[in-house]
Scaffold this active site. Structure first.
Site, PDB file in Angstrom:
ATOM      1  N   ASP A 299      -1.922  25.001 -45.796  1.00 30.08           N
ATOM      2  CA  ASP A 299      -1.020  24.877 -44.650  1.00 30.08           C
ATOM      3  C   ASP A 299      -1.246  23.573 -43.891  1.00 30.08           C
ATOM      4  O   ASP A 299      -0.414  23.175 -43.081  1.00 30.08           O
ATOM      5  CB  ASP A 299      -1.238  26.037 -43.668  1.00 30.08           C
TER       6      ASP A 299
ATOM      7  N   ASP B 116       4.176  32.263 -39.291  1.00 30.63           N
ATOM      8  CA  ASP B 116       3.772  33.137 -40.402  1.00 30.63           C
ATOM      9  C   ASP B 116       4.142  34.556 -40.029  1.00 30.63           C
ATOM     10  O   ASP B 116       4.340  34.846 -38.859  1.00 30.63           O
ATOM     11  CB  ASP B 116       2.241  33.140 -40.522  1.00 30.63           C
TER      12      ASP B 116
ATOM     13  N   VAL C 250       0.831  -1.193   0.000  1.00 27.84           N
ATOM     14  CA  VAL C 250       0.000   0.000   0.000  1.00 27.84           C
ATOM     15  C   VAL C 250       0.874   1.255   0.000  1.00 27.84           C
ATOM     16  O   VAL C 250       0.589   2.247  -0.671  1.00 27.84           O
ATOM     17  CB  VAL C 250      -0.924  -0.016   1.240  1.00 27.84           C
TER      18      VAL C 250
ATOM     19  N   ILE D 249       2.760   2.032  -3.724  1.00 27.80           N
ATOM     20  CA  ILE D 249       2.051   2.396  -4.965  1.00 27.80           C
ATOM     21  C   ILE D 249       1.668   3.887  -4.957  1.00 27.80           C
ATOM     22  O   ILE D 249       0.954   4.341  -4.075  1.00 27.80           O
ATOM     23  CB  ILE D 249       0.782   1.539  -5.124  1.00 27.80           C
TER      24      ILE D 249
HETATM   25  P1  ATP Z   1       2.248  35.240 -44.727  1.00 25.38           P
HETATM   26  O1  ATP Z   1       2.587  33.954 -45.395  1.00 25.38           O
HETATM   27  O2  ATP Z   1       3.207  35.653 -43.701  1.00 25.38           O
HETATM   28  O3  ATP Z   1       0.837  35.357 -44.310  1.00 25.38           O
HETATM   29  P2  ATP Z   1       1.680  37.022 -46.898  1.00 25.38           P
HETATM   30  O4  ATP Z   1       0.334  37.285 -46.385  1.00 25.38           O
HETATM   31  O5  ATP Z   1       2.458  38.209 -47.325  1.00 25.38           O
HETATM   32  O6  ATP Z   1       2.565  36.302 -45.898  1.00 25.38           O
HETATM   33  P3  ATP Z   1       0.518  35.996 -49.272  1.00 25.38           P
HETATM   34  O7  ATP Z   1      -0.817  36.329 -48.776  1.00 25.38           O
HETATM   35  O8  ATP Z   1       0.767  34.700 -49.939  1.00 25.38           O
HETATM   36  O9  ATP Z   1       1.584  36.057 -48.141  1.00 25.38           O
HETATM   37  O10 ATP Z   1       0.939  37.175 -50.257  1.00 25.38           O
HETATM   38  C1  ATP Z   1       2.005  37.068 -51.158  1.00 25.38           C
HETATM   39  C2  ATP Z   1       2.116  38.328 -51.992  1.00 25.38           C
HETATM   40  O11 ATP Z   1       0.940  38.470 -52.819  1.00 25.38           O
HETATM   41  C3  ATP Z   1       2.178  39.599 -51.172  1.00 25.38           C
HETATM   42  O12 ATP Z   1       3.511  39.942 -50.889  1.00 25.38           O
HETATM   43  C4  ATP Z   1       1.533  40.632 -52.080  1.00 25.38           C
HETATM   44  O13 ATP Z   1       2.471  41.177 -52.968  1.00 25.38           O
HETATM   45  C5  ATP Z   1       0.539  39.825 -52.900  1.00 25.38           C
HETATM   46  N1  ATP Z   1      -0.817  39.919 -52.338  1.00 25.38           N
HETATM   47  C6  ATP Z   1      -1.194  39.749 -51.064  1.00 25.38           C
HETATM   48  N2  ATP Z   1      -2.522  39.890 -50.913  1.00 25.38           N
HETATM   49  C7  ATP Z   1      -3.016  40.151 -52.140  1.00 25.38           C
HETATM   50  C8  ATP Z   1      -4.323  40.381 -52.667  1.00 25.38           C
HETATM   51  N3  ATP Z   1      -5.406  40.357 -51.888  1.00 25.38           N
HETATM   52  N4  ATP Z   1      -4.430  40.610 -53.977  1.00 25.38           N
HETATM   53  C9  ATP Z   1      -3.365  40.631 -54.789  1.00 25.38           C
HETATM   54  N5  ATP Z   1      -2.112  40.417 -54.366  1.00 25.38           N
HETATM   55  C10 ATP Z   1      -1.927  40.185 -53.071  1.00 25.38           C
END
Ligand code: ATP
Length: 885
Positions: free
Chosen positions: A622, A324, A277, A280
């Site tokens: 992702d 990110d 006892v 444990i």
């Molecule tokens: P993370 O991966 O850290 O979130 P992030 O948001 O910059 O980074 P993405 O969203 O893939 O990555 O954007 C990549 C690129 O695309 C940006 O650097 C920008 O130049 C362009 N981008 C981002 N948002 C838009 C949008 N809504 N329309 C057009 N081009 C965009």
């Protein structure tokens, strides 16, 4: 069959429209149809939980003991033993039940949400609140909340494998299908509960909810609430059994030795039972569950919601965080500050989303400027976000990057009037892979194609791919840490053709308009958390889709990128292959313009080097990297359901600092489990060695079985549960991450268990022997030994508050539970020695003042012993050049 009907008919039938139903109507329908849920599989029932308590090895031993005491006619002892079985089960049950409930409640915090339109407004609600007639919005990454008929769509694709087994995502449209037996997989205008949008977006009107859905009809019960056990819990559970089995072995051995020594069989039986006892650590499994539940609650308070218990354990040994950038390290509150239109720069004043602020050129206020206007118009029109004012505050609905572009256009004076003149025709939505967005409009009899995207893409579409001058211009913006978007457009002389090939039109012969540079400030809390993470031996890596120059500038500002660290872009990885990545992965702290596949590769390479990696993510793509990481961390605010499902933990505030907070709590949990184990195993072993010692020295049995039960289950139960509440040592974040393979009972803890056990045995045997010698009688001697052990436990609980630090350096009241538990233990102890009923049951007798003083005094020595031990160890660590934490 809603797929046969046209959209208008479906809306009519459901008494809904594309601006949705009213909130009042939604409430009414919720009452009528019930919540949009499938019947949940029952969790562990209270009855099953009680049964599980009985599976404790101690209970087996106790039941055998009860039978033996019955056979030899010790009825009072039998009753005590059975009472202990009941009490132990009840305490274990209550604690575990509470802990389980708390954990389930926490985990349900990450339950899926649905995006609905009600009374024309977009809202995010619990999926369970969706009703028939609700208009839902579907975006890539989100789980479909109910069965619904699609009426608006843009490249919408849905993974329906969970319903149909078909793993290729299905493209959706809104056309009625004229056939009355279309299988689910071919109902292209319907979406079904539980399936996942993988691409594009769409809107649909809900036709069925809850059990009425297709999913509801095939699965009676879903949502397994299978009891999760972490490897640590499993290991400790096994340890409890190993200790249990070896204590039985030891007791049998002692029994044989005693018989050979010519002792009474009855005595030896009692003796063996007491030993078993004592050894444990029956409180351990419950204490671990409680420790974890407390830890999870602490994490949730700091916005980290654990979805899989496993994470709790892994967090403590995490030594890499791959995060990110946008939204996690930065605030995701975007403002355009610098613009390059055609051939010159402009400065934009103002912060946040308020559409107020001057536009300057070389310090002068800008008047009309056609180039700038065209650029800003393109940003405003090629856009899916909305800007609105609520309670005096300007907010956006949608992508913050796009919100910033609306604000910059408003600052120039462009607004809804201009917008309304452009008749929307079609679009290609933005995606991280595509890195551009394209919108097509009819305006004054002509067709306009407007595109925005990463500067590299835009220069390619305008035939400026190798234009060094323009590249320098956007690099200049990126150098300031600005997120840069490029813009271009094309005008066709007539209205847009019906079957316009947008992709082709958007990517060739475009007119270059310029760049907009957007500031997204780093979160203050992230800067501090990164500093602390570094001190805690955790390396922080930024993985972003943004440009290398922007990413480096931000990373430098927040000390992710320091002297000697490398920055690598996705294209460099592609060009140089995995060996290049493997070679540089430990030196690199910024990865820019990466694809989801790169993210997986990075995590894998780090793991190959033995790192324990926490990885953050939000999008559909992702999910594999989140699964691959040792701890997947999904974003609660912007994250998709897919990302959440793939993760161990969800951050409800999307904040990097929260990850580090969770790591700290993870360390505290492991530490507390170790402290509780140290306390329980050392005191249990102490009692056992005392009993063995008495045999060795030819003394009488120093405790009866019931007395062992008393100290093992009554007095120290209070304390080990209190230890589970330890707040965590002040400098826990300064320690290096724990080796993932390290056991709770490592060599150091084991050595100390031995020291403590031997010391407890010496102290209590001395008191016992001394009282016998002095002629006090066996009951008095036993009561004195019992009191000594109880006070050993009492003071050892204080020792266990830290394995390295002096108990005098820990604030006395920082764990009020411990303080209260000690008071309770003292009261119980006074009762067992001085109340006549308790004296009868436990065969004790009241102690005199001197005996009290002596037993408490000897008990106190355990602190001295442990303090000396800690001191010696710390001196040795310092000599070896280590740091004492
Ligand atoms: P993370 O991966 O850290 O979130 P992030 O948001 O910059 O980074 P993405 O969203 O893939 O990555 O954007 C990549 C690129 O695309 C940006 O650097 C920008 O130049 C362009 N981008 C981002 N948002 C838009 C949008 N809504 N329309 C057009 N081009 C965009």
């Amino acid at each position: 069959m809603h797929y046969r009907k046209d959209v208008k008919q479906v809306f009519e039938e459901l008494e809904s429209k594309d601006s949705g139903i009213s909130n009042q109507e939604a409430q009414k329908r919720l009452q009528q149809h019930g919540p949009n849920e499938l019947e949940k599989a029952e969790g562990e029932s209270p009855y099953q939980l009680v049964l599980r308590q009985l599976k404790n090895p101690l209970i087996f031993v106790l039941i055998i003991a009860a039978i033996i005491t019955l056979l030899i006619g010790f009825y009072v002892d039998m009753v005590v033993i059975l009472a202990v079985v009941v009490i132990n089960t009840v305490i274990g049950f209550i604690q575990e039940y509470k802990a389980d409930k708390a954990m389930q409640a926490l985990m349900s915090l990450s339950a899926p949400k649905a995006y609905v339109t009600r009374e024309g407004k977009n809202e995010k609600i619990e999926s369970s609140q969706v009703v028939p007639g609700d208009v839902i919005e579907l975006m890539a990454g989100n789980t479909v909340p109910a069965d619904a008929r699609v009426f608006d769509h843009k490249e919408l694709e849905v993974d329906e494998s969970m319903l149909t087994g078909e793993s290729v995502p299905v493209a959706k449209n809104s056309e009625p299908i004229d056939d009355d037996s279309v299988p689910l997989g071919d109902q292209a205008n319907m979406v079904f509960m539980g399936t996942v949008a993988t691409q594009g977006r769409g809107r649909a009107v809900v036709v069925k909810t809850g059990k009425q859905t297709e999913l509801g009809s095939i699965s009676e019960k879903v949502g397994s609430t299978e009891k999760q056990q972490t490897p640590l819990q499993k290991r400790l559970f096994i340890l409890t059994w190993i200790i249990g089995a070896s204590s039985v072995g030891l007791a049998l051995l002692a029994f044989l030795v005693g018989i050979l020594q010519g002792r009474e069989v009855v005595d030896m039986l009692l003796f063996s039972i007491s030993m078993t006892v004592a050894v444990i650590p029956e409180g351990l499994p419950v204490a671990i569950t409680v420790t974890m539940a407390i830890g999870l609650t602490r994490m949730a308070k700091r916005n980290a919601i654990v979805r899989k218990l496993m994470a709790v354990e892994t967090l403590g040994s995490c030594n890499y965080i791959c995060s990110d950038k946008t939204g996690t390290i930065t605030e995701n509150r975007m403002t355009v500050t610098k613009v390059f239109a055609k051939d010159r720069y402009f400065q934009f004043k103002g912060t946040g989303y308020e559409p107020e602020g001057e536009i300057l050129q070389s310090g002068e206020k800008v008047g009309d400027n056609e180039d700038l206007k065209k650029l800003l118009l393109c940003g405003m029109l090629c856009n899916t976000a909305n800007l609105f004012e609520e309670e005096g505050e300007w907010k956006i609905d949608g992508d913050p990057t796009e919100g910033a572009l609306i604000v910059s256009a408003r600052k120039y004076g462009l607004g809804v009037e201009q917008e309304e003149q452009f008749e929307f025709v079609d679009e290609i939505p933005f995606s991280s892979q595509r890195k551009y967005m394209s919108s097509v409009f009819n305006y004054q009899g002509k067709c306009f194609i407007m595109v925005k995207g990463s500067p590299e893409k835009i220069l390619k579409f305008t035939g400026n791919g190798d234009n060094k001058k323009l590249a320098e211009k956007y690099t200049e913006l990126a150098d300031d840490g600005l997120r840069v978007l490029g813009f271009c457009m094309k005008e066709l002389p007539q209205k847009c053709p019906e079957n316009i090939d947008i992709e082709k039109e958007s990517t060739t012969d475009m007119e270059f308009l310029g760049f907009q540079g957007i500031i997204d400030p780093p979160r203050e809390s992230a800067i501090e958390a990164i500093r602390q993470a570094h001190r805690a031996g955790i390396r922080v890596v930024m993985i972003t889709g943004d440009h290398k120059v922007t990413a480096s500038a931000i990373a430098r500002r927040i000390n992710i990128l320091e002297e000697g660290d490398l920055v690598i872009s996705g294209s460099e990885i592609d060009k140089n292959g995995k060996e290049f990545l493997a070679k540089n992965v430990e030196k690199t702290t910024v990865y820019a313009r990466v694809s989801p596949q790169h993210k997986i590769d990075i995590v894998e390479e780090l793991q190959k080097k033995g790192k324990v990696v926490a990885v953050t993510g939000d999008g559909v793509n992702d999910a594999p990297a989140l699964k691959r990481g040792n701890i997947g961390v999904a974003m609660g605010e912007v994250g998709t359901d897919v990302a959440r499902e793939a993760s161990e933990m969800v951050l409800s505030d999307d904040n990097f600092a929260t990850i580090f907070q969770a790591v700290k709590v993870g360390r505290v949990i492991f530490d507390n489990i170790r402290k509780v184990s140290f306390f329980l195993i050392a005191t249990g072993a102490g009692i056992a060695v005392t009993i063995l010692g008495s045999l060795f020295f030819g003394l009488q049995l120093p405790f009866l079985a019931t007395q062992v039960l008393w100290m093992n289950l009554v007095t120290n139960s209070f304390q080990h549960l209190a230890l589970a509440n330890e707040p965590g040592e002040k400098d826990i974040h300064l320690r290096k991450p724990r080796d993932p393979g390290e056991n709770v009972i490592n060599a150091e803890v084991l050595r100390r268990i031995i020291v403590i056990a031997v010391f407890i045995a010496i102290g209590s045997l001395y008191i016992f022997w001394q009282r016998i010698e002095a002629g006090f009688g066996i009951e008095y001697a036993r009561s004195s030994a019992l009191n000594t052990i109880v006070f050993f436990q009492f003071f050892h609980a204080w020792n266990s508050r830290s394995l390295n630090k002096s108990v005098f350096k820990i604030p006395f009241f920082s764990n009020p539970y411990l303080f209260l538990s000690l008071l309770a233990a003292i009261l119980a102890q006074v009762a067992v020695l001085h109340l006549s009923f308790m004296q009868f049951v436990f065969r004790t007798t009241g102690l005199g003042l001197r005996s009290w003083a002596e037993t408490v005094g000897i008990g106190l020595l355990i602190i001295v012993v442990m303090e000396i031990d800690k001191l010696i160890k710390n001196i040795m660590v310092k000599r070896r050049g280590g740091e004492v934490t």
